[in-house]
Design a protein around this motif. Structure first.
Motif, short mmCIF file in Angstrom:
data_model
loop_
_atom_site.label_atom_id
_atom_site.label_comp_id
_atom_site.label_asym_id
_atom_site.label_seq_id
_atom_site.Cartn_x
_atom_site.Cartn_y
_atom_site.Cartn_z
N ASP A 104 0.89 -1.36 0.05
CA ASP A 104 -0.07 0.06 0.02
C ASP A 104 0.81 1.35 0.08
N GLY A 107 -0.47 4.01 2.24
CA GLY A 107 -0.40 3.82 3.77
C GLY A 107 1.37 3.52 4.29
N MET A 108 1.96 3.50 2.90
CA MET A 108 3.20 2.75 3.26
C MET A 108 3.32 1.76 4.05
N TRP A 180 -3.35 -16.95 14.80
CA TRP A 180 -3.81 -15.60 14.99
C TRP A 180 -3.66 -14.59 13.92
N ARG A 184 -2.76 -5.94 11.12
CA ARG A 184 -3.53 -5.04 10.91
C ARG A 184 -2.55 -3.90 10.30
N PRO A 185 -2.86 -3.25 9.16
CA PRO A 185 -1.90 -2.34 8.74
C PRO A 185 -1.96 -0.83 9.32
N VAL A 186 -2.18 -0.72 10.57
CA VAL A 186 -2.19 0.82 11.02
C VAL A 186 -1.19 0.70 11.90
N LYS A 188 -1.38 2.87 14.74
CA LYS A 188 -1.94 3.41 15.92
C LYS A 188 -2.92 2.21 16.03
N ASP A 189 -2.96 1.62 17.21
CA ASP A 189 -3.90 0.65 17.43
C ASP A 189 -3.57 0.22 18.91
N ASN A 190 -4.35 1.08 19.83
CA ASN A 190 -4.22 0.63 21.23
C ASN A 190 -5.34 0.05 21.90
N THR A 191 -5.41 -1.41 21.32
CA THR A 191 -6.50 -2.13 21.81
C THR A 191 -6.12 -3.27 22.73
N ALA A 194 -0.10 -5.38 24.05
CA ALA A 194 0.86 -5.25 22.77
C ALA A 194 0.99 -6.79 22.27
N LEU A 195 0.31 -7.58 21.84
CA LEU A 195 0.73 -8.93 21.73
C LEU A 195 1.91 -9.33 20.88
N MET B 162 4.82 6.42 18.42
CA MET B 162 3.79 6.37 19.75
C MET B 162 4.96 6.77 21.12
N ARG B 164 5.59 4.26 22.98
CA ARG B 164 6.11 2.97 23.06
C ARG B 164 7.63 3.21 22.68
N ILE B 357 -4.57 4.89 5.30
CA ILE B 357 -4.89 6.24 4.77
C ILE B 357 -5.64 6.44 3.79
N GLY B 425 -9.96 -2.62 7.92
CA GLY B 425 -8.46 -3.02 8.29
C GLY B 425 -7.92 -2.11 9.32
N SER B 427 -8.40 0.10 13.20
CA SER B 427 -8.68 -0.36 14.73
C SER B 427 -9.64 0.48 15.27
N SER B 429 -9.58 1.63 18.20
CA SER B 429 -9.15 2.52 19.40
C SER B 429 -7.70 2.81 18.90
N ALA B 430 -7.36 3.88 18.18
CA ALA B 430 -6.09 4.16 17.64
C ALA B 430 -5.20 4.59 18.89
N VAL B 434 -8.71 1.49 25.91
CA VAL B 434 -10.00 0.72 26.03
C VAL B 434 -10.67 1.14 27.39
N LEU B 442 -13.83 -4.19 22.66
CA LEU B 442 -12.70 -5.27 22.89
C LEU B 442 -12.93 -6.53 22.68
N PRO B 449 -8.56 -16.19 19.81
CA PRO B 449 -7.01 -16.28 20.19
C PRO B 449 -6.49 -15.06 20.79
#
Lengths: 473, 473
Positions: A104, A107-108, A180, A184-186, A188-191, A194-195, B162, B164, B357, B425, B427, B429-430, B434, B442, B449
């Motif tokens: 993409d 979206g890089m 699993w 996800r191609p983003v 930012k994903d705070n859900t 952080a598996l 982020m 992180r 994006i 594709g 999230s 919650s970016a 949660v 969530l 899994p």
């Protein structure tokens, strides 16, 4: 497992993957049972070559049902034996799962199979004027799954971070054979927890990475590369500070080689040294790289000015600026010849430590003294990513005749250098990981709540303990 | 817990922390029991204000022994109720543990107590021409422990990632009261599972962050800020692509506000709109920021040229370039007024989604249609970090009179937008996390899994389940 149980598992795996997907003949397995340095070797029940995530999942479920251990394997370019079997495991080679899933450009990001080589992934990105900025010498063999499992570093971490920072999504076959899908191609994903971060750097002990979404960056318009003999390690740090402040947005690599390293390559690979036409005798050297996005001479002028100032202050004694792609490659060929040059002396001790940058001179001085105290006929071959505080504190014998003496000293040297780095606030393994090689150090230096939390996570995610046993923990 | 057990716990906590360290009076507790929006409120047994990591550890051990639940709390600037008690917990406010432990300008790291505000940490860094590049409007209140527990994003993730990516080391009080000292000040440390990554973004459900080592970056010589009315979301994306390719090394913020957002602020805070002297009626707008490290006009020229091209192509209809620090602050004041302006309409629905994006136009179109179908008198207030695919897809009532109608529709709107973002594709919650607000999403959208692994990690690290119950999982 008893032989008949192995036979039964092999029969089931063959039914699932086909005959060509299961290697049982020792001659066929051999290449998958040892590493390129010949340092680690083991014996697998069999080596399997699945063709899809679904086949990996099926095979894992069969192994789990049989209680057979699993060794996930990428390009076998690791340095700590993490992907090499010990005895009696099933090796999962991902080499046939190597497709580009999608890219993409807006979206890089790119989604790839884990068995794609890093070099192939970078080539795909380059077609869109993008880059996957993980710079390691082994990119032609190292696979995406492997660089994720080991959180590979490399020569541009200074600017682009570790592999960890390049991953936005993962697909993992879990130890019970379920898949699993975390692709996800983003960014930012705070859900929740952080598996993906747990799997990154877990060295195949929690599951098998089969796919990844990777964050790309714009490719620079050009790259500027300089090779500089440097007066001392203090002078190198002084120059680093100046470069960081004059082109912090452009500096991507700041590599150091001590004088012994330069001498070793000059000795073992004289043609590489000749290509650089280094003046005078071997001295410590720097390999410096900056990226230009302006398409003007502005970045080059800033680099040039900074190096001229460094010459005037006596920090560096010369500055070769690559005038062509070929010359740039010659600079890097010299840098990347180190591992093979060390192999030429019969035995090499590898340590990969990090400390806060300001403690690098102390690390080098005290480390060299420690080594001298342990092994008389050894020479420290120190080089690495000075810009981010990571030194490959290797040791070679003075000559091939002293290889056995060095081999005997290896455990003592490793322990001394690990303790030294940790004592300076650093890490006993900066980027190579733990694998088989540094398990003792992990157990010793991370004892207490840290090791206990790791063990609890291992039990939580791999309750049968089948994933890559004898590695890391 | 029964009252006498609470009394006993309070007595022990008071012995450990002193009388001023334990707030039991409802009037004293009140400020710690609700959030700034008045959206979340609960009742704690007591609020404690420890003065050191050791006091936190002691207090956690006392709570664990009593079986009392714990809510770690920073600056209470979160948007999902993650730091607000439900009923009967002990709130641990970190506000008194706020010292700078050390700063290393050469290694570009700083070690701080978790209760230091983000603004204070950035000020410490600035004294060394460094920055802690986490740009959020609440930096004056938000604490380091809070931005780590929530993996805060903000307006410059495009360039700096982020929170992180800013953390090299952590100190955490574990749920049994032991202290994990993981305060390593090196960016490269591949020694086992990435424990710090597990705690980052875990929203206080696994332990209490009491200290952190943060990676700093060189502060730019200057910052260039532009405010541009934009023709459409497609035009905004087109301009983004051009800017990314012409100054990828410099672009740090690319913020979008839809026309309704601009109109809302112009209405609620006319003085802010007047300061910008926006031409014509409200249209969608961009706030664009680039960093300059050259000290020359080169970056400004590149930004200027890119914006002039955008004007010529009709992507933007004007371009205001900040000519002073005051003007830059006026641009950002407009952007940061959104939350309070929404509060002015009586009720606001907050969603914080990310998508690749290229899918942003589809997200906005379909999301607005979904909202119109659910609630007649509502208006989508869409804004956010377009440069990294993160839109705050908020909803306000058409006027205060419609606040109750919107409130009734909130669960349906949230579910519809979460599904939409995930379907594209992305999230649900970016960057907000949660907390209490998105637990349902969530549980629904990460079922299988993924959720199971999270629960296993929770059980592994907090077996008594005392840390921040009712949040996240």
């Amino acid at each position: 497992m008893p032989d008949h149980a192995n036979d039964e598992l092999i029969r089931k795996l063959t039914t699932a993957l086909g005959k060509s997907g299961v290697l049982t003949d020792p001659a066929d397995r051999m290449a998958y049972e040892s590493d390129w340095r010949g340092r680690y070797a083991g014996n697998a029940i069999c080596v399997i070559l699945p063709r899809s995530t679904q086949e990996v999942a099926q095979a894992v479920a069969l192994c789990a049902a049989a209680g057979a251990s699993i060794v996930p394997q990428g390009g076998r370019t690791g340095l700590v034996g993490g992907a090499i079997p010990l005895a009696g495991e099933v090796v999962f080679s991902l080499e046939r799962i190597s497709a580009l899933r999608s890219i993409d450009p807006l979206g890089m990001t790119m989604a790839v199979d884990a068995g794609m080589t890093l070099g192939a992934a970078r080539a795909h990105a380059a077609r869109h004027q993008l880059d996957l900025p993980v710079l390691i010498g082994s990119e032609g063999s190292a696979q995406i799954g492997g660089i994720i499992a080991t959180n590979a570093g490399g020569s541009n971490v200074l600017r682009h971070g570790m592999t960890r920072q390049r991953v936005t999504g993962l697909e993992v076959v879990l130890p019970d054979g379920r898949v699993w899908d975390g692709m996800r191609p983003v960014a930012k994903d705070n859900t929740g927890y952080a598996l993906q971060q747990v799997f990154i750097g877990s060295e195949g002990t929690l599951g098998i990475v089969t796919g990844a979404v990777l964050q790309l960056v714009p490719a620079p318009k050009s790259v500027l590369t300089a090779f500089c003999p440097v007066a001392s390690i203090d002078a190198a740090l002084s120059l680093l500070v100046k470069l960081r402040s004059s082109l912090p947005d452009a500096l991507v690599a700041f590599e150091y080689m001590n004088a012994a390293t330069v001498a070793l390559i000059s000795d073992q690979r004289p043609e590489l040294a000749a290509a650089l036409a280094l003046p005078g005798g071997p001295s410590a050297c720097l390999l410096i790289e900056a990226e230009d996005f302006t398409g003007t001479e502005a970045t080059q002028d800033r680099l040039h000015d900074a190096l001229v100032s460094g010459l005037e202050r006596g920090e560096i004694t010369d500055a070769l600026l690559a005038q062509s792609v070929a010359q740039r490659e010659a600079f890097w060929a010299f840098r990347e010849a180190i591992s093979f040059a060390q192999n030429g002396l019969g035995h090499s001790v590898k340590n990969d430590v990090s400390v806060p940058i300001g403690s690098i001179p102390e690390l080098l001085t005290r480390g060299s003294a420690l080594i001298a105290g342990i092994c008389a006929d050894a020479q420290p071959i120190c080089y690495g990513h000075l810009g981010d505080g990571n030194i490959h504190f290797n040791v070679s014998p003075a000559s091939r005749d002293h290889a056995d003496a060095l081999r005997a000293c290896e455990p003592a040297i490793n322990a001394a250098l690990a303790d030294l780095a940790e004592g300076l606030g650093g890490s006993f393994s900066a980027e190579h990981g733990v694998g088989q090689a540094k398990r003792d150090s992990l157990a010793r230096l991370r004892a207490g709540p840290e090791l206990e939390m790791m063990r609890r996570i291992k039990s939580a995610l791999d309750p049968q303990g089948l994933m890559n046993p004898g590695k890391l923990l």
